[in-house]
Design an enzyme around this catalytic site. Structure first.
Site, PDB file in Angstrom:
ATOM      1  N   ALA A   1       0.842  -1.142  -0.199  1.00 18.40           N
ATOM      2  CA  ALA A   1       0.034   0.000   0.018  1.00 18.40           C
ATOM      3  C   ALA A   1       0.890   1.269  -0.048  1.00 18.40           C
ATOM      4  O   ALA A   1       1.939   0.939  -0.195  1.00 18.40           O
ATOM      5  CB  ALA A   1      -0.908  -0.049   1.039  1.00 18.40           C
ATOM      6  N   ASN A   2       0.369   2.441   0.227  1.00 19.23           N
ATOM      7  CA  ASN A   2       1.127   3.636   0.418  1.00 19.23           C
ATOM      8  C   ASN A   2       0.411   4.363   1.400  1.00 19.23           C
ATOM      9  O   ASN A   2      -0.506   4.142   1.827  1.00 19.23           O
ATOM     10  CB  ASN A   2       1.297   4.409  -1.076  1.00 19.23           C
ATOM     11  CG  ASN A   2      -0.114   4.635  -1.870  1.00 19.23           C
ATOM     12  OD1 ASN A   2      -0.858   5.524  -1.200  1.00 19.23           O
ATOM     13  ND2 ASN A   2      -0.530   3.866  -2.737  1.00 19.23           N
ATOM     14  N   ARG A   3       0.969   6.002   1.444  1.00 24.34           N
ATOM     15  CA  ARG A   3       0.571   6.431   2.554  1.00 24.34           C
ATOM     16  C   ARG A   3      -0.648   7.552   2.198  1.00 24.34           C
ATOM     17  O   ARG A   3      -0.995   8.364   3.281  1.00 24.34           O
ATOM     18  CB  ARG A   3       1.666   7.482   3.189  1.00 24.34           C
ATOM     19  CG  ARG A   3       2.733   6.814   3.808  1.00 24.34           C
ATOM     20  CD  ARG A   3       3.758   7.507   4.508  1.00 24.34           C
ATOM     21  NE  ARG A   3       5.299   6.983   4.862  1.00 24.34           N
ATOM     22  CZ  ARG A   3       5.033   6.246   5.898  1.00 24.34           C
ATOM     23  NH1 ARG A   3       3.991   5.995   6.734  1.00 24.34           N
ATOM     24  NH2 ARG A   3       6.333   5.438   6.070  1.00 24.34           N
TER      25      ARG A   3
END
Ligand code: CTP
Length: 403
Positions: A211-213
């Site tokens: 995932a990412n932020r």
């Protein structure tokens, strides 16, 4: 008389909050609406059909197989004659029935048979509201296009327990009804706009993902700002901790591929704004079972393959929206990279932001609007202000086209 000549079919469920619907009927009639009521068997234990009938000045319907009712009106006609169906209180039982397509009494049969918009005002004990089954049902109903008002927090009439589950007050329900029935106004009325938001999750195995932020704050704020200008907004979001924005039809997805499919399902549209931080890669072969540590074998190697580029797909689509807007998150060469992205992805505008600082997840954003005509640098703004300005810009760009 904000609701004059509107026909509302009010389905009263069996809960203590049913007493509030007497006030709701009065408020709706004050505003000029015609209110016809269906009561479940349980509802008649809380308020009498006589009170409901007196306040609504109409017959009250309770039986699915009442020979007279079916002959005169019938559940199909009942469900079609209204402009809007309101369920108040929407009990856990009524929600579960509609979420699963059950139709074993008049109220649920009407809900299943209708082709009209439905607004639910849930009311139940906080534990029932929090139960995973109710959560599931609400999510299913939302994705079927059912609108909700409330519930709010407060003390429950019957148990004194505090928590979420208290039915919205009659005037809140009236406001939700007015919003649902009023033809949308504003410079984007009649425009369908697709927005993507949030990260995507790409599975490694059933318990792990990449995932990412991205928090989804900017994308959700843009969806809300467009809705405030009257647009019919179709938000497709990856997993975020944010509530669905008011007045926006929201679809929840996990992966880039699901996001692309959901976006394509919303086309044609007048404009599309791609704010999501889509994972560029996914694992080539997500494992069906949890990957286990095996003594002596060392860590597994993840082979990655490229995800579809949603912006680029839509930018070159057969059903390409009139206006296609992308974001460019860059840590260096902001403008040059954004110009290149504009061409490569087939976008009309790129909102370029420098993600070197704490933009991801933060409340502020400093962006430049890059188009073939040049670059417009905006000052440092809150994400809501960026959203409002961008919505105005979209309205301006669409003004010259036919709604
Ligand atoms: N985007 C998309 N689908 C993808 C990747 C990106 O729709 N698979 C969209 C984003 O929503 C954003 C724009 O493309 O509007 C730019 O994303 P960004 O990650 O900045 O660009 P990349 O294509 O990943 O390019 P680079 O590798 O140069 O960062």
């Amino acid at each position: 008389m904000t609701l004059s000549s509107k026909r509302i079919l009010l389905i009263i469920g069996g809960g203590i909050a049913a007493y509030k619907t007497l006030d709701l009927i009065r408020r709706l009639r004050e505003r000029g609406a015609a209110v016809r009521c269906v009561m479940t068997a349980a509802a008649t234990e809380f308020v009498t059909p006589l009170s409901v009938g007196t306040l609504s000045a109409d017959r009250v319907f309770t039986e699915l197989f009442d020979r007279d009712d079916e002959h005169d009106v019938g559940h199909i006609r009942l469900s079609r004659q209204a402009d809007l169906i309101v369920v108040a209180p929407a009990t856990a039982d009524l929600m579960a029935k509609l979420a699963n397509g059950l139709a074993n009494d008049l109220a649920s049969a009407v809900l299943l048979a209708t082709d009209k918009p439905v607004l639910m005002a849930p009311a139940m004990n906080p534990r029932m509201w929090e139960h995973p089954a109710t959560r599931r049902n609400r999510a299913a109903l939302k994705s079927d296009g059912i609108a909700f008002v409330g519930p709010g927090r407060g003390e429950m009439a019957e148990s004194g327990e505090a928590g979420e589950g208290r039915m919205a007050e009659p005037l809140e329900i009236v406001a939700a009804i007015e919003a649902k029935l009023a033809p949308s106004a504003g410079p984007l009325a009649g425009r369908r706009i697709v927005v993507t938001s949030g990260p995507t999750h790409e599975p490694i195995d059933p318990v792990r993902y990449i995932a990412n932020r991205s928090s989804g704050r900017q994308g959700h704020a843009i969806a809300a700002a467009l809705a405030r200008l009257g647009a019919d907004v179709r938000l497709v979001t990856g997993p975020v901790a944010l509530a669905d924005p008011d007045g926006v039809s929201t679809r929840h997805v996990e992966t880039a591929r699901d996001m692309l499919a959901a976006v394509e399902a919303e086309l044609p549209a007048d404009a599309a704004v791609f704010v999501a931080a889509v994972a560029d890669w996914r694992t080539a072969d997500a494992a069906g079972q949890k990957i286990k540590k095996v003594a002596g074998e060392g860590p597994p190697t993840l082979r990655m393959i490229e995800n579809p580029d949603i912006l680029s797909t839509v930018g070159h689509h057969r059903l390409r929206p009139f206006l296609v807007i992308g974001f460019a998150a860059e840590t260096q060469h902001l403008h040059a990279n954004a110009q290149a992205k504009l061409k490569r992805k087939g976008a009309d505008l790129i909102v370029a932001n420098d993600v070197g600082g704490d933009v991801m997840g933060g409340a502020r954003n400093r962006v430049s609007i890059v188009s073939a005509a040049g670059i417009d640098e905006w000052p440092d703004l809150g994400k809501d202000e960026v959203a409002a300005r961008l919505a105005e810009l979209i309205a301006e760009r669409l003004r010259s086209t036919v709604a």
